[in-house]
Scaffold this active site. Structure first.
Site, PDB file in Angstrom:
ATOM      1  N   LYS A  94     -63.692 -85.856 -27.002  1.00 42.26           N
ATOM      2  CA  LYS A  94     -62.447 -85.255 -27.493  1.00 42.26           C
ATOM      3  C   LYS A  94     -62.421 -85.392 -29.004  1.00 42.26           C
ATOM      4  O   LYS A  94     -62.704 -86.464 -29.540  1.00 42.26           O
ATOM      5  CB  LYS A  94     -61.254 -86.013 -26.879  1.00 42.26           C
ATOM      6  CG  LYS A  94     -59.920 -85.545 -27.351  1.00 42.26           C
ATOM      7  CD  LYS A  94     -59.294 -84.607 -26.348  1.00 42.26           C
ATOM      8  CE  LYS A  94     -58.209 -83.740 -26.921  1.00 42.26           C
ATOM      9  NZ  LYS A  94     -58.669 -82.454 -27.444  1.00 42.26           N
ATOM     10  N   GLN A 115     -63.958 -90.877 -34.452  1.00 41.83           N
ATOM     11  CA  GLN A 115     -63.103 -90.426 -33.353  1.00 41.83           C
ATOM     12  C   GLN A 115     -63.292 -91.301 -32.114  1.00 41.83           C
ATOM     13  O   GLN A 115     -62.362 -91.534 -31.347  1.00 41.83           O
ATOM     14  CB  GLN A 115     -63.442 -88.963 -33.032  1.00 41.83           C
ATOM     15  CG  GLN A 115     -62.443 -88.265 -32.141  1.00 41.83           C
ATOM     16  CD  GLN A 115     -61.242 -87.721 -32.910  1.00 41.83           C
ATOM     17  OE1 GLN A 115     -61.398 -87.168 -33.988  1.00 41.83           O
ATOM     18  NE2 GLN A 115     -60.064 -87.877 -32.364  1.00 41.83           N
ATOM     19  N   LYS A 118     -61.115 -94.291 -32.616  1.00 45.42           N
ATOM     20  CA  LYS A 118     -59.717 -93.870 -32.626  1.00 45.42           C
ATOM     21  C   LYS A 118     -59.239 -93.578 -31.208  1.00 45.42           C
ATOM     22  O   LYS A 118     -58.186 -94.037 -30.776  1.00 45.42           O
ATOM     23  CB  LYS A 118     -59.590 -92.598 -33.482  1.00 45.42           C
ATOM     24  CG  LYS A 118     -58.186 -92.059 -33.566  1.00 45.42           C
ATOM     25  CD  LYS A 118     -58.137 -90.703 -34.269  1.00 45.42           C
ATOM     26  CE  LYS A 118     -58.910 -90.731 -35.557  1.00 45.42           C
ATOM     27  NZ  LYS A 118     -58.642 -89.557 -36.386  1.00 45.42           N
ATOM     28  N   LYS A 130     -66.600 -84.197 -32.223  1.00 45.97           N
ATOM     29  CA  LYS A 130     -66.050 -83.402 -33.332  1.00 45.97           C
ATOM     30  C   LYS A 130     -66.945 -82.184 -33.503  1.00 45.97           C
ATOM     31  O   LYS A 130     -68.126 -82.217 -33.161  1.00 45.97           O
ATOM     32  CB  LYS A 130     -66.048 -84.227 -34.626  1.00 45.97           C
ATOM     33  CG  LYS A 130     -65.093 -83.716 -35.683  1.00 45.97           C
ATOM     34  CD  LYS A 130     -63.687 -84.232 -35.494  1.00 45.97           C
ATOM     35  CE  LYS A 130     -62.731 -83.563 -36.457  1.00 45.97           C
ATOM     36  NZ  LYS A 130     -61.382 -84.155 -36.416  1.00 45.97           N
ATOM     37  N   GLY A 169     -57.786 -78.652 -32.668  1.00 43.56           N
ATOM     38  CA  GLY A 169     -57.819 -78.131 -34.040  1.00 43.56           C
ATOM     39  C   GLY A 169     -58.123 -79.227 -35.042  1.00 43.56           C
ATOM     40  O   GLY A 169     -58.133 -80.410 -34.718  1.00 43.56           O
ATOM     41  N   ASP A 170     -58.380 -78.828 -36.261  1.00 47.02           N
ATOM     42  CA  ASP A 170     -58.518 -79.742 -37.401  1.00 47.02           C
ATOM     43  C   ASP A 170     -58.321 -78.856 -38.628  1.00 47.02           C
ATOM     44  O   ASP A 170     -57.721 -77.779 -38.517  1.00 47.02           O
ATOM     45  CB  ASP A 170     -59.893 -80.443 -37.382  1.00 47.02           C
ATOM     46  CG  ASP A 170     -59.990 -81.575 -38.402  1.00 47.02           C
ATOM     47  OD1 ASP A 170     -59.311 -82.585 -38.241  1.00 47.02           O
ATOM     48  OD2 ASP A 170     -60.746 -81.436 -39.393  1.00 47.02           O
ATOM     49  N   THR A 213     -49.473 -86.120 -35.403  1.00 49.17           N
ATOM     50  CA  THR A 213     -50.318 -86.920 -36.312  1.00 49.17           C
ATOM     51  C   THR A 213     -49.497 -87.459 -37.477  1.00 49.17           C
ATOM     52  O   THR A 213     -49.536 -88.661 -37.786  1.00 49.17           O
ATOM     53  CB  THR A 213     -51.500 -86.079 -36.832  1.00 49.17           C
ATOM     54  OG1 THR A 213     -52.187 -85.527 -35.716  1.00 49.17           O
ATOM     55  CG2 THR A 213     -52.449 -86.922 -37.655  1.00 49.17           C
ATOM     56  N   ASN A 244     -50.723 -79.512 -41.958  1.00 44.78           N
ATOM     57  CA  ASN A 244     -50.030 -80.028 -40.776  1.00 44.78           C
ATOM     58  C   ASN A 244     -49.675 -81.515 -40.912  1.00 44.78           C
ATOM     59  O   ASN A 244     -48.527 -81.911 -40.729  1.00 44.78           O
ATOM     60  CB  ASN A 244     -50.922 -79.785 -39.549  1.00 44.78           C
ATOM     61  CG  ASN A 244     -50.348 -80.422 -38.307  1.00 44.78           C
ATOM     62  OD1 ASN A 244     -50.502 -81.621 -38.103  1.00 44.78           O
ATOM     63  ND2 ASN A 244     -49.671 -79.656 -37.488  1.00 44.78           N
ATOM     64  N   SER A 383     -52.709 -84.968 -27.737  1.00 49.76           N
ATOM     65  CA  SER A 383     -53.703 -84.068 -27.140  1.00 49.76           C
ATOM     66  C   SER A 383     -54.132 -84.600 -25.773  1.00 49.76           C
ATOM     67  O   SER A 383     -54.331 -83.828 -24.825  1.00 49.76           O
ATOM     68  CB  SER A 383     -54.948 -83.963 -28.019  1.00 49.76           C
ATOM     69  OG  SER A 383     -54.726 -83.034 -29.047  1.00 49.76           O
TER      70      SER A 383
HETATM   71  P1  NDP Z   1     -54.667 -78.542 -42.720  1.00 48.58           P
HETATM   72  O1  NDP Z   1     -55.738 -77.532 -42.777  1.00 48.58           O
HETATM   73  O2  NDP Z   1     -53.367 -78.204 -42.074  1.00 48.58           O
HETATM   74  O3  NDP Z   1     -54.327 -79.049 -44.211  1.00 48.58           O
HETATM   75  C1  NDP Z   1     -55.281 -79.624 -45.035  1.00 48.58           C
HETATM   76  C2  NDP Z   1     -54.638 -79.881 -46.375  1.00 48.58           C
HETATM   77  O4  NDP Z   1     -55.512 -80.611 -47.197  1.00 48.58           O
HETATM   78  C3  NDP Z   1     -54.302 -78.612 -47.130  1.00 48.58           C
HETATM   79  O5  NDP Z   1     -53.138 -78.841 -47.874  1.00 48.58           O
HETATM   80  C4  NDP Z   1     -55.519 -78.459 -48.036  1.00 48.58           C
HETATM   81  O6  NDP Z   1     -55.290 -77.682 -49.187  1.00 48.58           O
HETATM   82  C5  NDP Z   1     -55.748 -79.894 -48.402  1.00 48.58           C
HETATM   83  N1  NDP Z   1     -57.117 -80.095 -48.872  1.00 48.58           N
HETATM   84  C6  NDP Z   1     -58.263 -79.741 -48.259  1.00 48.58           C
HETATM   85  N2  NDP Z   1     -59.319 -80.090 -49.003  1.00 48.58           N
HETATM   86  C7  NDP Z   1     -58.797 -80.680 -50.110  1.00 48.58           C
HETATM   87  C8  NDP Z   1     -59.364 -81.264 -51.264  1.00 48.58           C
HETATM   88  N3  NDP Z   1     -60.691 -81.314 -51.421  1.00 48.58           N
HETATM   89  N4  NDP Z   1     -58.532 -81.781 -52.190  1.00 48.58           N
HETATM   90  C9  NDP Z   1     -57.182 -81.739 -52.022  1.00 48.58           C
HETATM   91  N5  NDP Z   1     -56.598 -81.196 -50.968  1.00 48.58           N
HETATM   92  C10 NDP Z   1     -57.389 -80.687 -50.013  1.00 48.58           C
HETATM   93  O7  NDP Z   1     -55.311 -79.826 -42.065  1.00 48.58           O
HETATM   94  P2  NDP Z   1     -54.618 -81.047 -41.347  1.00 48.58           P
HETATM   95  O8  NDP Z   1     -53.334 -81.373 -42.013  1.00 48.58           O
HETATM   96  O9  NDP Z   1     -54.623 -80.790 -39.899  1.00 48.58           O
HETATM   97  O10 NDP Z   1     -55.688 -82.198 -41.615  1.00 48.58           O
HETATM   98  C11 NDP Z   1     -55.662 -83.019 -42.777  1.00 48.58           C
HETATM   99  C12 NDP Z   1     -56.492 -84.263 -42.528  1.00 48.58           C
HETATM  100  O11 NDP Z   1     -55.963 -84.958 -41.380  1.00 48.58           O
HETATM  101  C13 NDP Z   1     -57.966 -84.037 -42.207  1.00 48.58           C
HETATM  102  O12 NDP Z   1     -58.694 -85.136 -42.716  1.00 48.58           O
HETATM  103  C14 NDP Z   1     -57.992 -84.072 -40.688  1.00 48.58           C
HETATM  104  O13 NDP Z   1     -59.266 -84.407 -40.196  1.00 48.58           O
HETATM  105  C15 NDP Z   1     -56.996 -85.181 -40.434  1.00 48.58           C
HETATM  106  N6  NDP Z   1     -56.435 -85.199 -39.088  1.00 48.58           N
HETATM  107  C16 NDP Z   1     -55.734 -84.132 -38.605  1.00 48.58           C
HETATM  108  C17 NDP Z   1     -55.174 -84.190 -37.346  1.00 48.58           C
HETATM  109  C18 NDP Z   1     -54.281 -83.120 -36.842  1.00 48.58           C
HETATM  110  O14 NDP Z   1     -53.645 -83.335 -35.793  1.00 48.58           O
HETATM  111  N7  NDP Z   1     -54.143 -81.979 -37.504  1.00 48.58           N
HETATM  112  C19 NDP Z   1     -55.428 -85.346 -36.454  1.00 48.58           C
HETATM  113  C20 NDP Z   1     -56.101 -86.459 -37.096  1.00 48.58           C
HETATM  114  C21 NDP Z   1     -56.615 -86.333 -38.347  1.00 48.58           C
HETATM  115  P3  NDP Z   1     -55.882 -76.167 -49.338  1.00 48.58           P
HETATM  116  O15 NDP Z   1     -54.853 -75.297 -48.676  1.00 48.58           O
HETATM  117  O16 NDP Z   1     -55.978 -75.978 -50.804  1.00 48.58           O
HETATM  118  O17 NDP Z   1     -57.219 -76.148 -48.660  1.00 48.58           O
END
Ligand code: NDP
Length: 451
Positions: A94, A115, A118, A130, A169-170, A213, A244, A383
């Site tokens: 997962k 993961q 976690k 992943k 998703g991610d 999250t 997100n 999830s």
């Molecule tokens: P999203 O795609 O919704 O958002 C990612 C955010 O991070 C955007 O604001 C993006 O900006 C920004 N970002 C990406 N790359 C960079 C960078 N190099 N420098 C600064 N900002 C950056 O993703 P999520 O919110 O879902 O995921 C964020 C993190 O959380 C990831 O590490 C993910 O693996 C982790 N995560 C997510 C989960 C989930 O349920 N969604 C669960 C557990 C972990 P821009 O629009 O400019 O790309």
């Protein structure tokens, strides 16, 4: 050296580097866990004999495949897709799918490895995996994204299944992409099963998954602060990201009385000295989520705020930091700045946002540090609950799911705490999470023998 002589941490890491050349993110993730595990298993012969850590650091399977699709101008485009199935000792693999130009095998191996621990911490029956692709959905039309997702699933479908491997998703993969992939899976297999999570509510998704999250990270923060008799109310909080995780972490922190003063994206960060409120957060969700805009536009909408191009929020004084964007976004210098500005807690919403050097700075300064594998486990936990609902063909109520999420995060905090307390009283959550996550996987692997 005889085969069964114990290797030390350095020899172990040399082996990891030799077998996985150039995969620096993977090396970093393995080292971060191995440091604590080597100490923990020092006097536990059974884990050494069965080479448990060596086996967890070798994915069960890495699948990589070509994904061809046609863009709107009829150009043939070629991407690479992956699924890393790291370990299924505790349940079906997962973990999310990430579509981003920075995706490569090293990044996905690090994420699948993390993961595994976690998912173990959630207490649910979930193994670790992943996947993703170097496809970048930014700037693509809906039909381009659909064609890509269909092509991606045309290969992925044979490696996944509701009892085998259940992706989610991610970064770059939200409800739209999950919908296109689920549609293609259903078309190819003629089966309506919970093969993906993060689905729309009308077609098998779980309530509270979207918020889980970010909310979970703030719950974990609340539990950490309670240990030092502090609470979120009144604290100044910096958040990075605006996707997100970031927007929901900000939302929950504000609801609990925290003052959230920053958000960011890959273009830079905004600083709002008045603090965010629900109206501002809703605007960001719309603007970044559906309109796929830039965070810098925030300052046109909310006049007291300023935008800082190509910078991260960590220079803004705060008591709590919530990195919620991406890996390695808090480096050693950032950590020193945060500590000098009076940081008391950092909880990782993103995966591995804090470099190992930065974590050392935080640990030395006795800052409460909530590692990703514990602090951001709320998403995968819900999830897991989505999988249960799909198996039972039921949809649980929102209140029930909020309560379950709160309980799971509290239980994760307690599991970490069990191994976290240091002789000087500091609660080392990173160590606690590594050991608690490892022990459950390791004990299951011992039971299964050498497989
Ligand atoms: P999203 O795609 O919704 O958002 C990612 C955010 O991070 C955007 O604001 C993006 O900006 C920004 N970002 C990406 N790359 C960079 C960078 N190099 N420098 C600064 N900002 C950056 O993703 P999520 O919110 O879902 O995921 C964020 C993190 O959380 C990831 O590490 C993910 O693996 C982790 N995560 C997510 C989960 C989930 O349920 N969604 C669960 C557990 C972990 P821009 O629009 O400019 O790309």
């Amino acid at each position: 050296m005889a085969v069964n002589d114990h290797v030390n941490l350095q020899q172990f890491m040399e082996g990891v580097k030799r077998r996985n050349p150039g995969e620096i993110e993977f090396h970093q993730a393995v080292y971060e866990v191995a440091v604590d595990i080597f100490d923990f298993i020092q006097d536990k012969e059974q884990y050494h004999e069965a080479q448990i850590l060596r086996r967890i650091a070798e994915p069960d399977r890495v699948v990589s495949f070509r994904v061809c699709w046609e863009d709107d101008d009829n150009n043939v485009r070629v991407q690479r897709g992956y699924r890393v199935q790291n370990n299924n000792a505790l349940g079906p693999y997962k973990g999310g799918l990430r579509f981003h130009k920075t995706v490569n095998q090293s990044v996905l191996k690090f994420l699948a490895f993390e993961q595994t621990f976690k998912n173990s911490l959630t207490g649910l029956s979930l193994g670790g995996g992943k996947g993703g692709s170097d496809f970048n959905p930014k700037g693509k039309s809906d039909s381009e994204v659909m064609r890509f997702c269909q092509s991606f699933m045309t290969e992925l479908y044979r490696h996944v299944g509701e009892d085998t491997d259940v992706p989610a998703g991610d970064i770059g993969v939200g409800p739209r992409e999950i919908g296109y992939m689920f549609g293609q899976y259903k078309r190819i297999t003629n089966r309506y099963v919970g093969v993906l999570t993060g689905k729309g509510l009308e077609w098998g998704g779980s309530r509270v998954r979207t918020e889980a999250t970010g909310y979970g990270a703030v719950y974990f923060l609340e539990d950490m602060l309670r240990q030092i008799k502090r609470e979120i109310e009144g604290l100044t909080i910096t958040v990075s990201g605006s996707g997100n995780v970031a927007t929901h972490a900000a939302e929950k922190a504000v609801a609990m009385g925290g003052k959230v003063v920053t958000l960011s994206d890959s273009g830079g960060y905004i600083h709002d000295p008045d603090g965010l409120n629900q109206e501002k957060i809703d605007w960001v969700k719309q603007h970044k989520g559906y309109r796929r805009g830039r965070i810098e536009d925030y300052v046109k909408e909310f006049k007291n705020a300023s935008f800082h191009a190509d910078k991260t929020p960590w220079e803004v004084p705060c008591e709590v930091a919530l990195p919620c964007a991406t890996q390695n976004e808090v480096n050693e210098d950032d950590a020193r700045t945060l500590v000098n500005n009076g940081l008391i807690a950092l909880a990782e919403g993103a995966n591995m946002p804090t470099t190992n050097d930065a974590v050392s700075v935080l640990r030395e300064a006795k800052v409460l540090f909530g590692p990703a594998k514990a602090a951001n486990a709320g998403g995968v936990a819900v999830s897991g609950l989505e999988m249960s609902q799909n198996s039972a063909r039921l949809s649980w109520e929102e209140d029930q799911l909020h309560e379950l999420l709160r309980k799971i995060m509290r239980d994760i905090h307690s599991s970490c705490q069990r191994y976290a307390e240091q002789p000087d009283g500091y609660i080392d959550y990173a160590r606690g999470a590594n050991i608690a996550g490892f022990k459950k996987v390791a004990d299951a692997m011992l039971a299964f023998g050498v497989v």
